[in-house]
Scaffold this motif. Structure first.
Motif, PDB file in Angstrom:
ATOM      1  N   LYS A  14       3.675   0.640  -2.540  1.00 37.22           N
ATOM      2  CA  LYS A  14       2.953   0.139  -3.711  1.00 37.22           C
ATOM      3  C   LYS A  14       3.274   0.992  -4.939  1.00 37.22           C
ATOM      4  CE  LYS A  14      -1.703  -1.310  -5.057  1.00 37.22           C
ATOM      5  NZ  LYS A  14      -3.087  -1.438  -4.569  1.00 37.22           N
ATOM      6  N   SER A  31       0.836  -1.208   0.000  1.00 36.28           N
ATOM      7  CA  SER A  31       0.000   0.000   0.000  1.00 36.28           C
ATOM      8  C   SER A  31       0.868   1.254   0.000  1.00 36.28           C
ATOM      9  CB  SER A  31      -0.923   0.015   1.222  1.00 36.28           C
ATOM     10  OG  SER A  31      -0.153   0.071   2.411  1.00 36.28           O
ATOM     11  N   GLY A  32       0.214   2.369  -0.255  1.00 37.25           N
ATOM     12  CA  GLY A  32       0.859   3.670  -0.149  1.00 37.25           C
ATOM     13  C   GLY A  32       2.087   3.844  -1.020  1.00 37.25           C
ATOM     14  N   MET A  33       3.117   4.449  -0.415  1.00 35.99           N
ATOM     15  CA  MET A  33       4.347   4.741  -1.148  1.00 35.99           C
ATOM     16  C   MET A  33       5.058   3.470  -1.614  1.00 35.99           C
ATOM     17  SD  MET A  33       5.743   8.049   1.032  1.00 35.99           S
ATOM     18  CE  MET A  33       7.410   7.625   0.710  1.00 35.99           C
TER      19      MET A  33
END
Length: 71
Positions: A17, A13-15
């Protein structure tokens, strides 16, 4: 980034990903690691379907306590 391998923790997730997608699109082989098995497995499947080379693992990393660092 051909013939380069990138290892990304927090990849589901997030950065993490976003970085996984960026490196994969640039041609790097990407090793994905995250505590969220389902999400990291899904990301690996997406990147592979888009032509990327991926490997994934479930990983939980915690820092040693300050006391452990002095030993």
């Amino acid at each position: 980034m051909e013939k380069q391998v990138v290892i990304i923790t927090g990849a589901a997730s997030g950065m993490g990903k976003a970085a996984a997608r960026m490196f994969s699109e640039a041609g790097a082989a990407v090793m994905l690691a995250d505590i969220n098995v389902k999400a990291v497995e899904t990301l690996a499947a997406e990147l592979t379907a888009d032509g990327g080379e991926t490997l994934w693992t479930c990983l939980l990393y915690t820092s040693p306590s300050p006391r452990d660092r002095t030993r």
